[in-house]
Design an enzyme around this catalytic site. Structure first.
Site, PDB file in Angstrom:
ATOM      1  N   LYS A  43      -1.752  -6.138  65.065  1.00  0.00           N
ATOM      2  CA  LYS A  43      -2.371  -7.108  64.145  1.00  0.00           C
ATOM      3  C   LYS A  43      -2.876  -8.310  64.935  1.00  0.00           C
ATOM      4  CE  LYS A  43      -0.050  -9.921  61.065  1.00  0.00           C
ATOM      5  NZ  LYS A  43      -0.611 -11.265  60.863  1.00  0.00           N
ATOM      6  N   ASP A  70      -6.124 -10.045  60.498  1.00  0.00           N
ATOM      7  CA  ASP A  70      -5.496 -10.762  59.370  1.00  0.00           C
ATOM      8  C   ASP A  70      -6.005 -12.197  59.312  1.00  0.00           C
ATOM      9  OD1 ASP A  70      -3.787 -11.410  57.287  1.00  0.00           O
ATOM     10  OD2 ASP A  70      -2.024 -11.642  58.569  1.00  0.00           O
ATOM     11  N   LYS A  72      -7.303 -13.425  56.340  1.00  0.00           N
ATOM     12  CA  LYS A  72      -7.129 -13.850  54.935  1.00  0.00           C
ATOM     13  C   LYS A  72      -8.376 -14.571  54.410  1.00  0.00           C
ATOM     14  CE  LYS A  72      -2.091 -14.189  55.347  1.00  0.00           C
ATOM     15  NZ  LYS A  72      -1.848 -13.971  56.806  1.00  0.00           N
ATOM     16  N   ASP A  75     -13.479 -17.305  50.298  1.00  0.00           N
ATOM     17  CA  ASP A  75     -14.672 -18.167  50.277  1.00  0.00           C
ATOM     18  C   ASP A  75     -15.599 -17.628  49.194  1.00  0.00           C
ATOM     19  OD1 ASP A  75     -16.795 -19.941  51.063  1.00  0.00           O
ATOM     20  OD2 ASP A  75     -16.005 -19.929  53.102  1.00  0.00           O
ATOM     21  N   THR A 134       3.924 -15.979  50.246  1.00  0.00           N
ATOM     22  CA  THR A 134       5.377 -15.906  50.050  1.00  0.00           C
ATOM     23  C   THR A 134       6.036 -17.275  50.248  1.00  0.00           C
ATOM     24  OG1 THR A 134       5.516 -15.116  52.310  1.00  0.00           O
ATOM     25  CG2 THR A 134       5.681 -13.466  50.574  1.00  0.00           C
ATOM     26  N   ARG A 225       7.543 -11.060  66.258  1.00  0.00           N
ATOM     27  CA  ARG A 225       8.390 -11.537  67.347  1.00  0.00           C
ATOM     28  C   ARG A 225       9.530 -10.622  67.776  1.00  0.00           C
ATOM     29  NH1 ARG A 225       8.639 -17.076  64.268  1.00  0.00           N
ATOM     30  NH2 ARG A 225       8.365 -15.519  62.622  1.00  0.00           N
TER      31      ARG A 225
HETATM   32  O1  C5P Z   1       7.000 -12.567  64.025  1.00  0.00           O
HETATM   33  P1  C5P Z   1       7.091 -12.059  62.631  1.00  0.00           P
HETATM   34  O2  C5P Z   1       7.630 -10.632  62.534  1.00  0.00           O
HETATM   35  O3  C5P Z   1       7.784 -12.986  61.697  1.00  0.00           O
HETATM   36  O4  C5P Z   1       5.551 -11.965  62.182  1.00  0.00           O
HETATM   37  C1  C5P Z   1       5.169 -11.637  60.899  1.00  0.00           C
HETATM   38  C2  C5P Z   1       3.674 -11.578  60.786  1.00  0.00           C
HETATM   39  O5  C5P Z   1       3.328 -11.339  59.424  1.00  0.00           O
HETATM   40  C3  C5P Z   1       2.951 -12.848  61.188  1.00  0.00           C
HETATM   41  O6  C5P Z   1       1.773 -12.438  61.872  1.00  0.00           O
HETATM   42  C4  C5P Z   1       2.597 -13.538  59.893  1.00  0.00           C
HETATM   43  O7  C5P Z   1       1.360 -14.177  59.923  1.00  0.00           O
HETATM   44  C5  C5P Z   1       2.525 -12.378  58.911  1.00  0.00           C
HETATM   45  N1  C5P Z   1       2.914 -12.729  57.552  1.00  0.00           N
HETATM   46  C6  C5P Z   1       4.173 -13.177  57.177  1.00  0.00           C
HETATM   47  N2  C5P Z   1       4.485 -13.452  55.871  1.00  0.00           N
HETATM   48  C7  C5P Z   1       3.561 -13.313  54.935  1.00  0.00           C
HETATM   49  C8  C5P Z   1       2.287 -12.873  55.277  1.00  0.00           C
HETATM   50  C9  C5P Z   1       1.992 -12.582  56.604  1.00  0.00           C
HETATM   51  O8  C5P Z   1       5.048 -13.306  58.012  1.00  0.00           O
HETATM   52  N3  C5P Z   1       3.883 -13.565  53.692  1.00  0.00           N
END
Ligand code: C5P
Length: 252
Positions: A43, A70, A72, A75, A134, A225
């Site tokens: 992603k 991603d 989002k 517009d 969220t 991460r």
């Molecule tokens: O590092 P981690 O596993 O927390 O990354 C989660 C990914 O999902 C990030 O790229 C973040 O932008 C995305 N994301 C999120 N929660 C959401 C929507 C997208 O963590 N509600």
């Protein structure tokens, strides 16, 4: 809508999307090389897209990944139509729009994506909708002038996106079962907030394990991460894929 090339995966590797949230091209590509062949997807969010430039999409495709961009989009329909065409040209396989952009914007995204895929002779990328962030709860929505609860708002926006020709949603694992029931078996239900059993949760407050997310009906899991910051990203991805595989078999 023409058929998209992105479907609910049967194989665990194709269900894992690793979020490369790194601002530097070289660091992101180093992680990607370690992941090559071990997960189907990466992603690119705004950190990497803006930090490395759009060409990163092509570079990741060249390594063999499908790429989820991603950004989002949110517009007026004209602007979103143009942006979707550009993302198709850059090689994105999947990208996000905000359902709260409304029906005309969602229809513009869906039709522009199909038209661009035909023009460039590539399989149609999938478009998925962000419903309610969220980070927003009922109180935050009320403050913004919305009278529905977060759950009601999520359901209304997901149904709107589906009716406008969008292929699915991104949602938390806690919403995945409801989204699967609402949108049906073919929809893409993409869940971030996934942490392998025993991992640090960091700034994600409501998390699920890969097995829980798949059991709830997720088609694809986004993990950042826990993979990118692992001593061996490849080994971390392998462990998650193994957990997904067991969960997919349990679902069959
Ligand atoms: O590092 P981690 O596993 O927390 O990354 C989660 C990914 O999902 C990030 O790229 C973040 O932008 C995305 N994301 C999120 N929660 C959401 C929507 C997208 O963590 N509600």
């Amino acid at each position: 809508m023409t058929d998209t090339a992105v479907t609910v995966p049967a194989r665990a590797r194709d269900a894992l999307i690793v979020a490369l949230d790194l601002p530097e091209r070289d660091a992101a590509l180093a992680v990607a090389r370690d992941l090559k062949g071990r997960c189907g997807w990466v992603k690119v969010g705004m950190t990497l897209y803006d930090g490395a430039g759009p060409d990163i999409v092509r570079e990741l495709r060249a390594l063999g990944f499908k790429v989820f961009v991603d950004l989002k989009l949110h517009d007026i329909p004209h602007q979103v139509r143009g942006a979707c065409g550009v993302l198709v040209r850059q090689g994105a396989n999947l990208f996000t729009v905000h359902a709260s952009g409304g029906r005309a914007m969602l229809e513009a995204a869906a039709s522009a994506t199909a038209a661009a895929a035909e023009r460039f002779g590539v399989p149609r990328p999938a478009v998925i909708a962000v419903t309610v962030l969220t980070s927003l709860d009922d109180a935050a929505l009320a403050e913004m002038g919305f009278s529905q609860s977060a759950g009601e708002h999520v359901a209304a926006l997901a149904a709107l996106a589906r009716d406008a020709g969008v292929d699915g949603v991104v949602c938390s694992p806690a919403e995945a079962a409801g989204m699967r029931a609402l949108l049906g078996p073919e929809a893409l239900v993409v869940t971030p907030g996934v942490r392998p059993s025993g991992a640090e949760t960091g700034d994600q407050s409501r998390v699920a394990t890969p097995a829980e997310a798949i059991a709830a009906g997720a088609s694809h899991l986004v993990v950042g991460r826990p993979v990118t910051e692992a001593p061996s990203p490849g080994a971390a991805a392998d462990a998650i894929v193994a957990e997904i595989e067991t969960a997919i078999q349990g679902r069959e």
